[in-house]
Design a protein around this motif. Structure first.
Motif, PDB file in Angstrom:
ATOM      1  N   GLU A 167      -5.657  -5.877   5.059  1.00 16.89           N
ATOM      2  CA  GLU A 167      -5.370  -7.091   4.306  1.00 16.89           C
ATOM      3  C   GLU A 167      -3.879  -7.168   3.962  1.00 16.89           C
ATOM      4  O   GLU A 167      -3.200  -6.145   3.891  1.00 16.89           O
ATOM      5  N   ARG A 168      -3.411  -8.359   3.749  1.00 18.89           N
ATOM      6  CA  ARG A 168      -2.011  -8.571   3.398  1.00 18.89           C
ATOM      7  C   ARG A 168      -1.898  -8.719   1.879  1.00 18.89           C
ATOM      8  O   ARG A 168      -2.562  -9.563   1.270  1.00 18.89           O
ATOM      9  N   ALA A 169      -1.060  -7.881   1.267  1.00 20.56           N
ATOM     10  CA  ALA A 169      -0.819  -7.981  -0.168  1.00 20.56           C
ATOM     11  C   ALA A 169       0.125  -9.151  -0.450  1.00 20.56           C
ATOM     12  O   ALA A 169       0.736  -9.715   0.462  1.00 20.56           O
ATOM     13  N   ASP A 170       0.257  -9.519  -1.717  1.00 18.72           N
ATOM     14  CA  ASP A 170       1.106 -10.653  -2.088  1.00 18.72           C
ATOM     15  C   ASP A 170       2.555 -10.453  -1.676  1.00 18.72           C
ATOM     16  O   ASP A 170       3.258 -11.420  -1.369  1.00 18.72           O
ATOM     17  N   ASP A 171       3.009  -9.197  -1.651  1.00 19.06           N
ATOM     18  CA  ASP A 171       4.402  -8.930  -1.291  1.00 19.06           C
ATOM     19  C   ASP A 171       4.590  -8.713   0.205  1.00 19.06           C
ATOM     20  O   ASP A 171       5.669  -8.341   0.661  1.00 19.06           O
ATOM     21  N   GLY A 172       3.531  -8.943   1.003  1.00 22.12           N
ATOM     22  CA  GLY A 172       3.630  -8.811   2.452  1.00 22.12           C
ATOM     23  C   GLY A 172       3.223  -7.459   2.975  1.00 22.12           C
ATOM     24  O   GLY A 172       3.032  -7.299   4.188  1.00 22.12           O
ATOM     25  N   ARG A 173       3.100  -6.464   2.099  1.00 20.08           N
ATOM     26  CA  ARG A 173       2.670  -5.147   2.561  1.00 20.08           C
ATOM     27  C   ARG A 173       1.179  -5.168   2.935  1.00 20.08           C
ATOM     28  O   ARG A 173       0.482  -6.161   2.717  1.00 20.08           O
ATOM     29  N   LEU A 174       0.710  -4.054   3.485  1.00 23.85           N
ATOM     30  CA  LEU A 174      -0.654  -4.006   4.025  1.00 23.85           C
ATOM     31  C   LEU A 174      -1.538  -3.089   3.194  1.00 23.85           C
ATOM     32  O   LEU A 174      -1.108  -2.033   2.723  1.00 23.85           O
ATOM     33  N   ILE A 175      -2.790  -3.499   3.043  1.00 18.28           N
ATOM     34  CA  ILE A 175      -3.794  -2.721   2.323  1.00 18.28           C
ATOM     35  C   ILE A 175      -4.908  -2.361   3.310  1.00 18.28           C
ATOM     36  O   ILE A 175      -5.522  -3.246   3.917  1.00 18.28           O
ATOM     37  N   LEU A 176      -5.140  -1.063   3.497  1.00 16.76           N
ATOM     38  CA  LEU A 176      -6.232  -0.611   4.355  1.00 16.76           C
ATOM     39  C   LEU A 176      -7.518  -0.549   3.545  1.00 16.76           C
ATOM     40  O   LEU A 176      -7.549   0.005   2.437  1.00 16.76           O
ATOM     41  N   VAL A 177      -8.574  -1.123   4.115  1.00 20.71           N
ATOM     42  CA  VAL A 177      -9.873  -1.165   3.453  1.00 20.71           C
ATOM     43  C   VAL A 177     -10.867  -0.365   4.291  1.00 20.71           C
ATOM     44  O   VAL A 177     -10.994  -0.592   5.505  1.00 20.71           O
ATOM     45  N   GLY A 178     -11.568   0.585   3.661  1.00 16.77           N
ATOM     46  CA  GLY A 178     -12.524   1.411   4.372  1.00 16.77           C
ATOM     47  C   GLY A 178     -13.910   0.811   4.391  1.00 16.77           C
ATOM     48  O   GLY A 178     -14.233  -0.104   3.618  1.00 16.77           O
ATOM     49  N   ASP A 179     -14.751   1.341   5.278  1.00 16.02           N
ATOM     50  CA  ASP A 179     -16.113   0.822   5.377  1.00 16.02           C
ATOM     51  C   ASP A 179     -16.961   1.204   4.171  1.00 16.02           C
ATOM     52  O   ASP A 179     -18.081   0.708   4.005  1.00 16.02           O
ATOM     53  N   ASP A 180     -16.435   2.083   3.314  1.00 13.41           N
ATOM     54  CA  ASP A 180     -17.145   2.451   2.087  1.00 13.41           C
ATOM     55  C   ASP A 180     -16.611   1.692   0.873  1.00 13.41           C
ATOM     56  O   ASP A 180     -16.960   2.001  -0.260  1.00 13.41           O
ATOM     57  N   GLY A 181     -15.742   0.712   1.127  1.00 14.31           N
ATOM     58  CA  GLY A 181     -15.208  -0.108   0.054  1.00 14.31           C
ATOM     59  C   GLY A 181     -13.906   0.372  -0.538  1.00 14.31           C
ATOM     60  O   GLY A 181     -13.283  -0.337  -1.346  1.00 14.31           O
ATOM     61  N   ARG A 182     -13.459   1.565  -0.173  1.00 16.31           N
ATOM     62  CA  ARG A 182     -12.195   2.057  -0.709  1.00 16.31           C
ATOM     63  C   ARG A 182     -11.024   1.196  -0.226  1.00 16.31           C
ATOM     64  O   ARG A 182     -11.006   0.747   0.917  1.00 16.31           O
ATOM     65  N   ARG A 183     -10.061   1.016  -1.091  1.00 17.23           N
ATOM     66  CA  ARG A 183      -8.858   0.260  -0.768  1.00 17.23           C
ATOM     67  C   ARG A 183      -7.656   1.156  -1.059  1.00 17.23           C
ATOM     68  O   ARG A 183      -7.473   1.612  -2.188  1.00 17.23           O
ATOM     69  N   LEU A 184      -6.843   1.409  -0.074  1.00 21.49           N
ATOM     70  CA  LEU A 184      -5.684   2.264  -0.263  1.00 21.49           C
ATOM     71  C   LEU A 184      -4.539   1.467  -0.871  1.00 21.49           C
ATOM     72  O   LEU A 184      -4.464   0.242  -0.723  1.00 21.49           O
ATOM     73  N   ASP A 185      -3.645   2.172  -1.540  1.00 23.17           N
ATOM     74  CA  ASP A 185      -2.473   1.508  -2.085  1.00 23.17           C
ATOM     75  C   ASP A 185      -1.670   0.882  -0.942  1.00 23.17           C
ATOM     76  O   ASP A 185      -1.675   1.393   0.189  1.00 23.17           O
ATOM     77  N   PRO A 186      -0.965  -0.214  -1.210  1.00 23.57           N
ATOM     78  CA  PRO A 186      -0.238  -0.919  -0.139  1.00 23.57           C
ATOM     79  C   PRO A 186       0.770  -0.023   0.591  1.00 23.57           C
ATOM     80  O   PRO A 186       1.382   0.858  -0.014  1.00 23.57           O
ATOM     81  N   VAL A 187       0.900  -0.273   1.871  1.00 26.11           N
ATOM     82  CA  VAL A 187       1.888   0.428   2.695  1.00 26.11           C
ATOM     83  C   VAL A 187       2.786  -0.602   3.361  1.00 26.11           C
ATOM     84  O   VAL A 187       2.401  -1.753   3.560  1.00 26.11           O
TER      85      VAL A 187
END
Length: 462
Positions: A290-310
Motif C-alpha cells: 500500500e502507498r502511505a500518505d507520504d508516498g512510502r510503501l507499507i507491506l501487508v501480510g496475509d495474517d494482517g500484519r502491517r510493517l512500518d513504511p519503507v
C-alpha cells in the motif's frame, strides 16, 4: 559455416546448424562444444553483446572462482587467440566474467553469433504441436525479430535453449502472483540487487529504509551492501522480510561451505542483522503493498500484519523460465518446478533440503520433442540451485548425443562442491516448524546442494 536455410527446399536436416538461444555462459559453452564436435552452431542473442544478462549484474562478485566458471572446450577454442585464463583461484565479478571470458569467446565464434535477435517462436516446420504425421523428420523452424523490427525465420536440426530466467523475476506476493498494489508501486520496487557503488543508485538507498524480500544469496548480497552503506550514511536501514523463521540454516553454510565465498556471503548478511543494520521480520507472507500518505510503501501480510513504511523495496524471490515462445514444442515439464520431468526430482527444493543433487545430462534433459533441450538456469525452472559448472556438464553431454556419441553423452565428468546449507524452500516453509525445529534437516551441515539464485551467485544469465 553452413548458412541457415530460409527455404524448406534447402539443406537436409542434418546439414542445418544447431540453434542455440542465448549468448550467456551456457549458450556459448554449448556453441564451443558443438564446434569441437564438428557441428555448426548458430547462437541467437537478444542483447547487443555476449552475456547481456550477466552484464546487468556485473557489479556482483561471483562466489565461485575463475577455475569453476570457464568451460574446457571454450578454453581450447580461445587458446590460439592468445587468451590467458585468469588466476583460477580468484573470484570474478559478473563484469569480469563477461569482459574477460564470455565476450572473447563470442568473438572467436564470429558470425556464428547473431546479436539483437530475439526468438519469438519455435516449432517443427509445417507442424504445430498437435500434428504427429512425419513430425520427427521435420527440421525446427525459429521465428525471429531483429533489431530493426524485421521478422524472419531460420531452420535448425536441433534447438538448445540457454536463454536463462533473468527476464522473469518472481513477484513479492507469497502466492506466486504480484501482491495487490505491487505493480502500482513500481517506482519504488526493484527485482535486482542494486549497484550501491553507482552514485545515482547509492543516493536512492542512502539514508532510507529499505525492505529486502527473499532468503537466498541475492538477498544476502543486498543486505550486506546496504549494511556497508549504513556505516557511512546515517539513517540507512534494511528490513529483511522472510516467509519462514530464523534458524541455523537461514544464513547458509558459513565456514562449512566448500564454496567459501558463498559461505562468507551468508555470514555477511548475519553480521548486518547482528550489528543492527537490518531487522528481520519472520513468517511474513506479503499480500499487499500500500502507498502511505507520504508516498512510502507499507507491506501487508496475509495474517494482517502491517510493517512500518519503507522508502524502497527490493524483491529477490527467485526467477522463472519464459516458456511462451516454446508453446508449439512438446515439452515434458514438472508441474511444480517447470523443469524437465526427469530432472525435477533431482533438484526439487521441496525434497532436496538435504541430500545430493547429482550431475546430469542428455537423459534427464530430453523432452517428448526429440532434439530440443532446455539448459542452464532455464533447465532448473523455478529451482534456485544452479551452478555454471552444472550447465557446462549439461551441454557437454547434449552435444555428445547430437554427435552420435552416446557413451560420452551418458558419462559423468563433473564433481560438485559440498555446502553446509540445510533446509529446503518448501519443506521448511511453515512458520511454526521453521521456528521450532531450526528449519534444518541435518545434524551436521554436510549437504551437497548446488546453490545459486541469479546474480548474487555464480551463474545467473546463462
Amino acid at each position: 559455416m553452413t548458412a541457415p536455410s530460409t527455404d524448406t527446399e534447402g539443406p537436409t536436416t542434418d546439414q542445418l546448424p544447431v540453434a542455440v538461444i542465448g549468448a550467456g555462459p551456457i549458450g556459448l559453452a554449448a556453441a564451443a562444444r558443438l564446434v569441437e564436435r564438428g557441428i555448426e552452431p548458430l547462437v541467437l542473442e537478444a542483447g547487443p553483446t555476449a552475456a547481456a544478462a550477466v552484464r546487468e549484474w556485473g557489479h556482483v562478485r561471483l562466489f565461485s572462482t575463475w577455475g569453476e566458471v570457464t568451460d574446457p572446450a571454450a578454453e581450447k577454442l580461445l587458446a590460439p587467440t592468445g587468451w590467458t585464463k585468469p588466476d583460477a583461484a580468484t573470484y570474478p565479478s559478473g563484469g569480469d566474467w563477461a569482459e574477460r571470458y564470455l565476450q572473447p569467446l563470442a568473438d572467436v565464434l564470429g558470425d556464428r553469433v547473431r546479436y539483437r535477435t530475439t526468438v519469438t517462436g519455435v516449432s517443427r516446420t509445417g507442424r504445430d504441436r498437435i500434428v504427429d504425421a512425419d513430425r520427427e523428420s521435420r527440421p525446427f523452424v525459429l521465428h525471429l525479430t531483429t533489431a530493426d523490427g524485421q521478422e524472419e525465420r531460420i531452420f535448425a536440426r536441433a534447438v538448445i535453449d540457454a536463454s536463462g530466467t533473468w527476464t522473469k523475476p518472481a513477484p513479492a506476493g507469497a502466492d506466486g502472483l504480484p501482491a495487490l498494489g505491487e505493480k502500482a508501486a513500481a517506482d519504488r520496487v526493484t527485482y535486482r540487487v542494486p549497484d550501491l557503488k553507482a552514485p545515482a543508485v547509492r543516493t536512492r538507498y542512502a539514508g532510507k529504509r529499505t525492505a529486502v524480500i527473499g532468503s537466498g544469496a541475492s538477498a544476502f548480497t543486498a543486505l550486506a551492501t546496504l549494511a556497508d552503506v549504513a556505516e557511512d550514511e546515517p539513517g540507512t536501514h534494511a528490513v529483511w522480510v522472510l516467509r519462514r523463521g530464523i534458524s541455523g540454516a537461514t544464513f547458509g553454510g558459513g565456514e562449512a561451505d566448500q564454496l567459501p565465498a558463498r559461505g562468507a556471503l551468508g555470514l555477511a548478511a548475519k553480521a548486518a542483522v547482528d550489528h543492527g543494520y537490518a531487522d528481520a521480520v519472520t513468517g511474513f507472507r506479503t499480500e499487499a503493498i500500500e502507498r502511505a500518505d507520504d508516498g512510502r510503501l507499507i507491506l501487508v501480510g496475509d495474517d494482517g500484519r502491517r510493517l512500518d513504511p519503507v522508502d524502497e523495496v527490493i524483491v529477490l524471490t527467485g526467477f522463472r523460465p519464459d516458456l511462451a515462445f516454446l508453446s508449439e514444442i512438446r515439452l515434458g515439464l514438472d508441474e511444480r518446478l517447470q523443469a524437465p520431468t526427469a530432472l525435477a526430482p533431482l533438484i526439487d527444493p521441496n525434497v532436496h533440503s538435504c541430500g545430493t543433487v547429482y550431475p546430469h545430462g542428455v537423459n534427464e534433459l530430453s523432452h517428448p520433442e526429440e532434439g530440443v533441450y532446455l539448459v542452464g538456469m532455464k533447465s532448473y525452472g523455478r529451482a534456485p540451485t544452479f551452478l555454471a559448472m552444472t550447465g557446462y556438464e549439461q551441454v557437454r553431454s547434449i552435444t555428445a548425443a547430437l554427435a552420435g556419441d552416446q557413451e560420452a553423452a551418458e558419462r559423468v565428468e563433473l564433481t560438485l562442491p559440498e555446502t553446509g546449507v540445510c533446509g529446503g524452500a518448501g519443506l521448511f516453509d511453515e512458520r511454526e516448524s521453521a521456528e521450532q525445529s531450526g528449519g534444518g534437516c541435518c545434524a551436521a551441515p554436510t549437504t551437497l546442494q548446488i546453490g545459486i539464485g541469479a546474480p548474487a551467485t555464480i551463474s545467473g544469465g546463462c
